[in-house]
Design an enzyme around this catalytic site. Structure first.
Site, PDB file in Angstrom:
ATOM      1  N   MET A   1       0.849  -1.202   0.000  1.00  0.00           N
ATOM      2  CA  MET A   1       0.000   0.000   0.000  1.00  0.00           C
ATOM      3  C   MET A   1       0.883   1.250   0.000  1.00  0.00           C
ATOM      4  O   MET A   1       0.433   2.337   0.362  1.00  0.00           O
ATOM      5  CB  MET A   1      -0.941  -0.013   1.201  1.00  0.00           C
ATOM      6  CG  MET A   1      -1.913  -1.196   1.145  1.00  0.00           C
ATOM      7  SD  MET A   1      -3.474  -0.901   1.990  1.00  0.00           S
ATOM      8  CE  MET A   1      -2.906  -0.641   3.651  1.00  0.00           C
ATOM      9  N   GLY A   2       2.141   1.095  -0.402  1.00  0.00           N
ATOM     10  CA  GLY A   2       3.024   2.254  -0.495  1.00  0.00           C
ATOM     11  C   GLY A   2       3.555   2.678   0.865  1.00  0.00           C
ATOM     12  O   GLY A   2       3.524   1.910   1.823  1.00  0.00           O
TER      13      GLY A   2
ATOM     14  N   GLY B   1      11.128  -2.988   5.274  1.00  0.00           N
ATOM     15  CA  GLY B   1      10.392  -4.260   5.267  1.00  0.00           C
ATOM     16  C   GLY B   1       9.912  -4.571   3.853  1.00  0.00           C
ATOM     17  O   GLY B   1      10.079  -5.684   3.352  1.00  0.00           O
ATOM     18  N   HIS B   2       9.314  -3.558   3.188  1.00  0.00           N
ATOM     19  CA  HIS B   2       8.855  -3.769   1.807  1.00  0.00           C
ATOM     20  C   HIS B   2      10.040  -4.093   0.899  1.00  0.00           C
ATOM     21  O   HIS B   2       9.956  -4.961   0.033  1.00  0.00           O
ATOM     22  CB  HIS B   2       8.176  -2.502   1.269  1.00  0.00           C
ATOM     23  CG  HIS B   2       6.920  -2.120   1.994  1.00  0.00           C
ATOM     24  ND1 HIS B   2       6.826  -0.976   2.751  1.00  0.00           N
ATOM     25  CD2 HIS B   2       5.713  -2.723   2.053  1.00  0.00           C
ATOM     26  CE1 HIS B   2       5.601  -0.895   3.243  1.00  0.00           C
ATOM     27  NE2 HIS B   2       4.900  -1.934   2.843  1.00  0.00           N
TER      28      HIS B   2
ATOM     29  N   LYS C   1       4.840  -9.484   9.646  1.00  0.00           N
ATOM     30  CA  LYS C   1       4.231  -8.595  10.646  1.00  0.00           C
ATOM     31  C   LYS C   1       2.723  -8.745  10.548  1.00  0.00           C
ATOM     32  O   LYS C   1       2.012  -8.702  11.547  1.00  0.00           O
ATOM     33  CB  LYS C   1       4.631  -7.137  10.422  1.00  0.00           C
ATOM     34  CG  LYS C   1       3.975  -6.217  11.460  1.00  0.00           C
ATOM     35  CD  LYS C   1       4.394  -4.794  11.322  1.00  0.00           C
ATOM     36  CE  LYS C   1       3.760  -4.121  10.137  1.00  0.00           C
ATOM     37  NZ  LYS C   1       2.282  -3.991  10.244  1.00  0.00           N
ATOM     38  N   ASP C   2       2.241  -8.935   9.324  1.00  0.00           N
ATOM     39  CA  ASP C   2       0.813  -9.175   9.083  1.00  0.00           C
ATOM     40  C   ASP C   2       0.596 -10.686   8.976  1.00  0.00           C
ATOM     41  O   ASP C   2       0.144 -11.194   7.940  1.00  0.00           O
ATOM     42  CB  ASP C   2       0.392  -8.473   7.797  1.00  0.00           C
ATOM     43  CG  ASP C   2       0.619  -6.980   7.876  1.00  0.00           C
ATOM     44  OD1 ASP C   2      -0.098  -6.314   8.624  1.00  0.00           O
ATOM     45  OD2 ASP C   2       1.547  -6.474   7.213  1.00  0.00           O
TER      46      ASP C   2
ATOM     47  N   HIS D   1       9.009   1.071   3.280  1.00  0.00           N
ATOM     48  CA  HIS D   1      10.126   1.068   4.225  1.00  0.00           C
ATOM     49  C   HIS D   1      10.980  -0.173   3.941  1.00  0.00           C
ATOM     50  O   HIS D   1      10.689  -0.931   3.000  1.00  0.00           O
ATOM     51  CB  HIS D   1       9.612   1.098   5.677  1.00  0.00           C
ATOM     52  CG  HIS D   1       8.551   0.075   5.948  1.00  0.00           C
ATOM     53  ND1 HIS D   1       8.792  -1.272   5.952  1.00  0.00           N
ATOM     54  CD2 HIS D   1       7.221   0.208   6.211  1.00  0.00           C
ATOM     55  CE1 HIS D   1       7.688  -1.930   6.222  1.00  0.00           C
ATOM     56  NE2 HIS D   1       6.699  -1.056   6.371  1.00  0.00           N
TER      57      HIS D   1
END
Ligand code: PAF
Length: 287
Positions: free
Chosen positions: A30-31, A36-37, A149-150, A34
C-alpha cells in the site's frame, strides 16, 4: 522500471516475460515503503526473473471509522526506492481502475479471518482477499511475497490460495525491525515522538513471551501477560488485543501447542500498530 497505471499497461508490460516463460515475483504493497517492503523486493529479485510490485491504498480494507484518509501516501518516493531496489514493473492503479462502476464481488475467507484483527476490524480481511485475488489475476505471479508482521493476513491469503487452487507460491518473509525492536510499519511515521519512544515495548513484551515459551511456558494467559506487562509502563498504549492463536487456523487457544502465534494490536493515540511472534518448539520450527 516501468510504471503501469492501468490494467492494459500492466498486461502489455508483462506480455514479453509471459511469452518467454519467465518467472514473476510479486510484492503487493500500500506504499509508504520502508525496509520491510524492500526486503520483499530483494527476496523476489533473488528468486525470480521479473519482479513486480503494486502500490495501492485499498479502500475496501478500511472500515468507515479507520485511517484511510490518514494513511501515508508517498508515491514519488515509493517509485524512486522501488526503482533503486531493482523492481522491474510497478502497478499503481486508481480505485476506479480496480473497482469500476458496478464492481460487486467480495471474497470472504472464513476460518483464519474470524479472530484477532478480523474480530476488531469487520470486513478488513474480505477487503484484503478481494484486492489480493484481483492483483493475482492481473499479475499472474509465480511467487508472491508477504511480510509476517501481518501474519494473520498471510494465513488468510494462504487459505484462499489453497481453497481456490491458485497457481501461486506464497513466500512468508520475516518482520523487519527498527534498531529498538519496533516492527517497521508505514503507520510508524504517524506516531507522536512520545508514542514512538513507548512503542518498542510491544516488541520487548513479545520477546519476553518468546523466551518464556522457550523455557517451557505454554499457558496463553502467562504469555499474553508478558506483553501486557511490558505495556503497563506505557501511558500512551491502549491494548486492542493480545492473544495466542493456533497456526494456521488462527483460533484462540488457552494452551500454546508446539506451534502457535502470539499476536497483538495496540493503539497509540490514533495509530494502531500490530505485531506478533511465532512460538515454536525448536524441532517444530521451520526456517
Ligand atoms: O499488507 C498490505 O500492505 C496490504 O494489506 C495488501 C496485501 C497490499 C493488500 O492491500
Amino acid at each position: 522500471m516501468f510504471v503501469a497505471r492501468t490494467i492494459g499497461a500492466l498486461q502489455a508490460a508483462l506480455a514479453p516475460a509471459r511469452s518467454a516463460g519467465r518467472t514473476v515475483g510479486f510484492c503487493p504493497t500500500m506504499g509508504a515503503l520502508h525496509d520491510g517492503h524492500l526486503s520483499l523486493v530483494r527476496r523476489s529479485r533473488a528468486g525470480n526473473d521479473v519482479t513486480v510490485a503494486s502500490v495501492f491504498v485499498n479502500p475496501r480494507q478500511f472500515g468507515p471509522t479507520e485511517d484511510l484518509d490518514r494513511y501515508p501516501r508517498t508515491e514519488a518516493r515509493d517509485l524512486e526506492v522501488l526503482d533503486g531496489a531493482g523492481c522491474d514493473v510497478v502497478f499503481v492503479p486508481t480505485a476506479a481502475e480496480l473497482y469500476p462502476d458496478g464492481f460487486a464481488t467480495t471474497v470472504t475467507v472464513e476460518g483464519p479471518s474470524e479472530h484477532l484483527c478480523g474480530a476488531r476490524r469487520p470486513g478488513h480481511f474480505a477487503g484484503v482477499a478481494t484486492v489480493v485475488l484481483k492483483l493475482f489475476v492481473l499479475v499472474r505471479p509465480t511467487r508472491a511475497y508477504f511480510g509476517m508482521k501481518d501474519a494473520q493476513q498471510y494465513f488468510v491469503i494462504d487459505r484462499m490460495v489453497r481453497d481456490l487452487c491458485l497457481p501461486v507460491e506464497l513466500v512468508p518473509c520475516q518482520t523487519v525491525r527498527e534498531a529498538d525492536g519496533l516492527a517497521m510499519s508505514s503507520r510508524n511515521g504517524n506516531l507522536t515522538a512520545d508514542h514512538r519512544r513507548q512503542a518498542p515495548a510491544i516488541a520487548r513484551g513479545l520477546q519476553s513471551a518468546r523466551e518464556a515459551f522457550a523455557a517451557g511456558e505454554r499457558a496463553a494467559d502467562t504469555l499474553v501477560g508478558a506483553v501486557t506487562g511490558a505495556l503497563a509502563d506505557c501511558p500512551g498504549a491502549e491494548v486492542d488485543y493480545v492473544q495466542v492463536v493456533s497456526v494456521p487456523a488462527m483460533r484462540p487457544v488457552a494452551v500454546a501447542g508446539d506451534r502457535a502465534l502470539l499476536a497483538c494490536a495496540v493503539r497509540f493515540g490514533a495509530v494502531r500498530l500490530i505485531d506478533n511472534v511465532m512460538l515454536e518448539r525448536e524441532e517444530a520450527a521451520c526456517s
